[in-house]
Design an enzyme around this catalytic site. Sequence first.
Site, PDB file in Angstrom:
ATOM      1  N   HIS A 112     -32.176 -28.328 -30.210  1.00 47.70           N
ATOM      2  CA  HIS A 112     -32.425 -27.403 -31.313  1.00 47.70           C
ATOM      3  C   HIS A 112     -33.208 -27.369 -31.929  1.00 47.70           C
ATOM      4  O   HIS A 112     -33.043 -26.358 -33.345  1.00 47.70           O
ATOM      5  CB  HIS A 112     -30.812 -28.152 -31.815  1.00 47.70           C
ATOM      6  CG  HIS A 112     -29.584 -28.061 -30.853  1.00 47.70           C
ATOM      7  ND1 HIS A 112     -29.364 -26.497 -30.597  1.00 47.70           N
ATOM      8  CD2 HIS A 112     -28.981 -29.515 -30.994  1.00 47.70           C
ATOM      9  CE1 HIS A 112     -27.924 -27.626 -29.628  1.00 47.70           C
ATOM     10  NE2 HIS A 112     -27.657 -28.367 -30.066  1.00 47.70           N
ATOM     11  N   ASP A 151     -27.192 -28.182 -21.533  1.00 51.78           N
ATOM     12  CA  ASP A 151     -26.687 -29.050 -22.248  1.00 51.78           C
ATOM     13  C   ASP A 151     -25.064 -28.219 -22.728  1.00 51.78           C
ATOM     14  O   ASP A 151     -24.914 -26.979 -22.240  1.00 51.78           O
ATOM     15  CB  ASP A 151     -27.424 -28.970 -23.582  1.00 51.78           C
ATOM     16  CG  ASP A 151     -26.701 -30.402 -24.845  1.00 51.78           C
ATOM     17  OD1 ASP A 151     -26.959 -31.495 -24.482  1.00 51.78           O
ATOM     18  OD2 ASP A 151     -25.678 -29.772 -25.395  1.00 51.78           O
ATOM     19  N   HIS A 153     -23.885 -27.374 -25.561  1.00 49.26           N
ATOM     20  CA  HIS A 153     -24.155 -26.671 -26.970  1.00 49.26           C
ATOM     21  C   HIS A 153     -25.556 -25.769 -26.144  1.00 49.26           C
ATOM     22  O   HIS A 153     -26.678 -25.834 -25.953  1.00 49.26           O
ATOM     23  CB  HIS A 153     -24.930 -28.104 -28.829  1.00 49.26           C
ATOM     24  CG  HIS A 153     -23.846 -28.312 -28.743  1.00 49.26           C
ATOM     25  ND1 HIS A 153     -23.585 -29.661 -27.756  1.00 49.26           N
ATOM     26  CD2 HIS A 153     -23.091 -27.975 -28.785  1.00 49.26           C
ATOM     27  CE1 HIS A 153     -22.664 -30.537 -28.188  1.00 49.26           C
ATOM     28  NE2 HIS A 153     -22.315 -29.818 -29.793  1.00 49.26           N
ATOM     29  N   ASP A 240     -22.679 -33.638 -22.201  1.00 50.98           N
ATOM     30  CA  ASP A 240     -21.313 -33.505 -23.712  1.00 50.98           C
ATOM     31  C   ASP A 240     -20.577 -32.481 -22.981  1.00 50.98           C
ATOM     32  O   ASP A 240     -19.713 -32.613 -23.736  1.00 50.98           O
ATOM     33  CB  ASP A 240     -22.271 -32.977 -24.825  1.00 50.98           C
ATOM     34  CG  ASP A 240     -23.268 -32.240 -24.559  1.00 50.98           C
ATOM     35  OD1 ASP A 240     -23.378 -32.107 -23.671  1.00 50.98           O
ATOM     36  OD2 ASP A 240     -23.651 -31.667 -26.139  1.00 50.98           O
TER      37      ASP A 240
END
Lengths: 438, 552
Positions: A112, A151, A153, A240
Site C-alpha cells: 500500500h 493480496d 486488498h 488474506d
Amino acid sequence: MIKAANRLGLVFFPAYDWAISPTHPEREERLLYTQDQLREEGIFDIKGITELKPDIATETDIMRSHFCFPDVSSVTTESHLISAGGALRAARAVMDGEVDRAFALVRPPGHHSMKCVHGNRGFCNINNEAIMIEYIREHYKTRRIAIVDTDCHHGDGTQDIFWHDPDVLFISLHQDGRTLYPGSGHLREMGGPNARGRTINIPLPPYTSEDGFIYTIDEMVLPILEDFKPEIIINSAGQDNHYTDPITNMNFTAHGYALLNEKLKPHIAVLEGGYSIQGALPYVNLGIVLAMAGLDYSHIKEPDYDTNYSPQDEEITDYIKQLKKPVLDNYFNPRPDMERAPEGEFTLRHKNIYYDTDGIQEDQREYIMTCKNCRGLLYIESSSSVNPPCVGIDIPVNGCARCTKEGYKLFDKAVKQGNFRTVQMTDRVNKKYERHSR
Amino acid sequence: MLLGIDVGGTHTDAVLIDEQKGIISKFKVKTYKNNLLDTVITALKEVTSGFDVKQITNVNLSTTLSTNAIVENRLEKTALFISSGPGINPSNFCIGKNTYIINGSIDHRGNEVAALDTDYISKALSECKNEGIKVFAAATKFSTRNNTHENEIAEAIGDRADYVTMGHELSSQLSFPRRAATAYYNSAVWRIYNSFIDAIIGGLKNIGITAPVNILKADGGTMPLAVSRKIPVESILSGPAASIMGIIALSSIKDDSVILDIGGTTTDIAIFAAGSPLIDKEGTSLDGIPTLVRSLQNRSIGIGGDSVIKIIDGEITVGPEREGPCMADGGNEPALVDALNYRGIIKYMDTARSSEGISALAKKSKLSPDDLAEKAVNFSIRKIRDEINRILDEINRKPVYTIHEMVHGHKIIPKKMYLIGGPARALSMVMSDGIEILVPENYDVANAIGAALARTTFETELFSDTGKGKMIIPNIGIEEQVSRKYSLEEAEADARRYTREFLEKSGYRIKDTDITIIESSSFRMINDYHASGNDLRVKCQVKPGVVMHLHK
C-alpha cells in the site's frame, strides 16, 4: 530424503520484536505459527531449500523507488529496512543464480506504500516489491518485469509506483474496492498516459472461492503474461483471501494458493497481508513453499476445511466470467488516455491520499512528461497534514537526454525557489539520488 | 581419579586423570571393529594397570557402537508408527519396511484435529506380531505440543514390545521428520546397545571398577548409563565432540577461535564463539539423515596426514582419498606427511621412503621434488583455510528473527587457532594466517581427555498456552495446569525447577547454577482483536563444559 525440483531460497524474517500497536493485526507473532509449521514439516532439511538472512535496505535502495518526505529516516524504522532488505536478498539469490526461486516471508508488508511516503497506510511504510524491482533494474540487465498481486486488498501502492512505467506490468487480483479497503482497483484504472494497459485490475466479488481464483489465473492472468513475456515474474503473496481471514470476505484456501502459485510460477514471491495467523498462514505459507519448490502439496488442508469451506455460488462464477472480456480488453486494446498532453508537455493528475494507519491527509499534483524517446520525466509536488510542500523528481530508467536535462532544471528551480521542505532527485540514468532539505 | 575412553573408528584412546597430578596414564590401541568390547576391556586394563582402581570416581565412555550400527545398517527390525496430519506427504518419512502411517492429526497449537485410527493400529500390530517385531517407535506431528497420540500408540503396542521409543521423549524440538528418524534409530539400536552396555558393566566389575559410568554424547556432554539405555541414539557421533571437549580441558579458550583436529584421513573443524563451542541447534545428521541429536558444530574435510598427493591436469592436489598410510609408514603412494617429511618440517618414521615417493611423483610432473612438496603442503593449507572461511561465512550469515539480533548481532572473527591430531605440530609451522596458532600439550589423546572430563549436558523446552491454561515440558514428561496469569518469570522458574528435579531423579550430577535459560519469549495471542492469553516458550540447557582444566 526429499529433494526440491526447484532450488528455493526462503528469506524468513518474522520481526518478533516489532508491531504497530499491541493489538494491531500486523503484529509480533504473525509468522510465529508459520515458523512452527515450517520447522515441524522439516522444510529447512529439504535438499534444495535454503534459508537466507535478509539484507538491510539502504537509504539509496529506498530513494530509488520512493520520495520519502521529509526524508527516509522519518518514515521508516529498522523493521522496514530489514523487511525490504529481505526482498532484496530474495532477488539477489535468484538473479545471481544461487537458487531458481525465492520467497521472502517478511513483515511488515509494503504494497500500500505509494511513490510519495508521508507515513504508514494500510500497515505499510515502504514498498518491498518496488524497492526490489528498482534494485534489480539498477544492478542487472533485466528490464521487463511483471508483478501479480494476489493480496485480498488492492495493491494501490505498487500500482501508483509503476503507474507510468510501460516496462513493469502490474496485475492485481483483489476483493472489489466497493467492499474493502483501500477502495480502489477498479477496471477503469489501467495505467498512466504513457503506460496504458500495463496496470490491470481484476476486482473480484466477495466470497470468491478456489474455482473463481483459478479461473481468473487461467483465463485472464496467464494469457496476459504470455503476451507480455516478462523476464521475471513477482508475486505479491498476500494471504488474506483465505476463508478464515478476520478482516476480509473472500473464500480461498491453502491448497488454492499453492495451485495458484504453481500456475503462476513466480521467480520471487514476497509476503504481503494475511491476518488469520493460526488458521491460515501456517498452511498457506507451507503450500506456497512446497509449490515454489516443485514439491507435492496435495496433503495440505486446513484443520477446519471440511466444516468451514464451501465452494462458491453460481452467481459469483457468472460474475467472474463476465470480468474476462473487459480485463483482457484493458491489456490487449486499452483505451488511450484522452487527457494525455502533447509531446514534450506534462499531463497533470490531482490526487488526495489518506493514510489510514497514521491518519495523514496528502495532497498531490503529479506531472508526467509525454516523451517519444523514453517513458517520461515525473515531477510531483506533495504536501500533507504532517509536511509542508515537498517535491520529487524522477528521471526514469533509460531516460532520454531531454528528460534528464529538464529534470535537473526543475530540481534547481525547486531548490532555488526555497519554499519546499524537501526536494528529492531520483536520477536513474546516472544512478544519482539526492535530497535537498530546508 | 577420572577415567575416560574414546572408542573411535580407527583408534581407541584411554586416559586416567588424577585431580591433582593431571594425566597419570594414557593408552592408545587400534579399534577392533568386530569386537568393540574386547577393545574397550583391553584399553581399560592397560590404562589402569599399576593403579588402584578403587580410587577411580568416575568413568566416561565415548563409543562409536551406535554410529557404526546405523551406518553399516546392522539394525534390528523396527516398526515405526507415524501420524502426520496435513502437510508434506507422510510417505516421504517411511524408514524400513514396517512404517505404518496412521490417520490422525494434531495442529501447531497442540489441538487434536482428528483422532487416531485405532482399527488400523490393531491391524498393523498383528502384522508386526507375525513378522516377530519386538521394538517399536512412535512419532506424531506436533507431539511436542500434545503427546497423546504417541502415548496412545505406545499403549496399544503394550507389552508385545521389548521397547517403544516415543518421539516427544527424545527432544522438545519441532521437526516431525527428524523425530520419526531419531525415534526409529533409537529403537533399532536399542538391543545391540544395551547388550554392549551389559558386557561393559561385566568387564568393569571384573577389573574391579565400581565408579558410576556415563556415556558421551555428540553435544560434548555426558548422560548417566541408566539414561543412555533408553536413548542410545544420543550416543552417536560423540567422538568429534570428545576431541573438542579435550581441547577445552587442555587450553584456556576465551576468544572466538578455530579448532582443527587433523587426523589421518580427515581434518575436523570446529568454531568457538567467545570461548564456547557452537552447538548445532537443529541436531546432527548421520549418514545424510537429519536427526534431533544435539551436537557440537563440527565439519569434516578430506585432508589428513595420509591424504594422497595427485597430479590432476598438471595441478598438484591432496586428498580427499587415502590410499593406505603415507609412504613413511609403509604405504605405496606419497601423502601429505611425506611432503612434510621431504620439506624437513617433520621427521616422521622412514623419511627416506618419503623422499623416494615425492621424487618419483615429481618425475611425472615438470616440477622439482621440492616444488611438488611445497605445492602439496600449500594446497592442503588452502583447502583447510577455504573451508574455515566457508563455515564462518555460514555461521555469520545464519538467519535471525528479531530486529535486535539483525542490528546488534555478534559476528564471529577468530583470533586464535588450536591444532590437534598427528600432523598438528607440523602444520602449525606452515600455517601463517596472521592468526595466533596454538598446539596444546597431550593433544594426541585430547579425545580421551575430553571424554574423561566432560560434564553432563541437557536441554529442554517449556511451552505454555495460558489461554488454554496448559504448560508442558515434553521431553521430561511434565504437563500441568496453569492460570491465565502464568508469567514468563514463572515459566522460567518452572523450567529450571522441573529440569533440575528430573536430572537429580535420573542420576545426573548437577549443581543448580548449571541450568541456564537460553531462549525465552512471550507473545500476546489475539483473537479478533481480543487478548486470548500468552504463548510462552522457555528453552533451558545445561551447557557443555569440563569438570577440570589441565592447562597451567
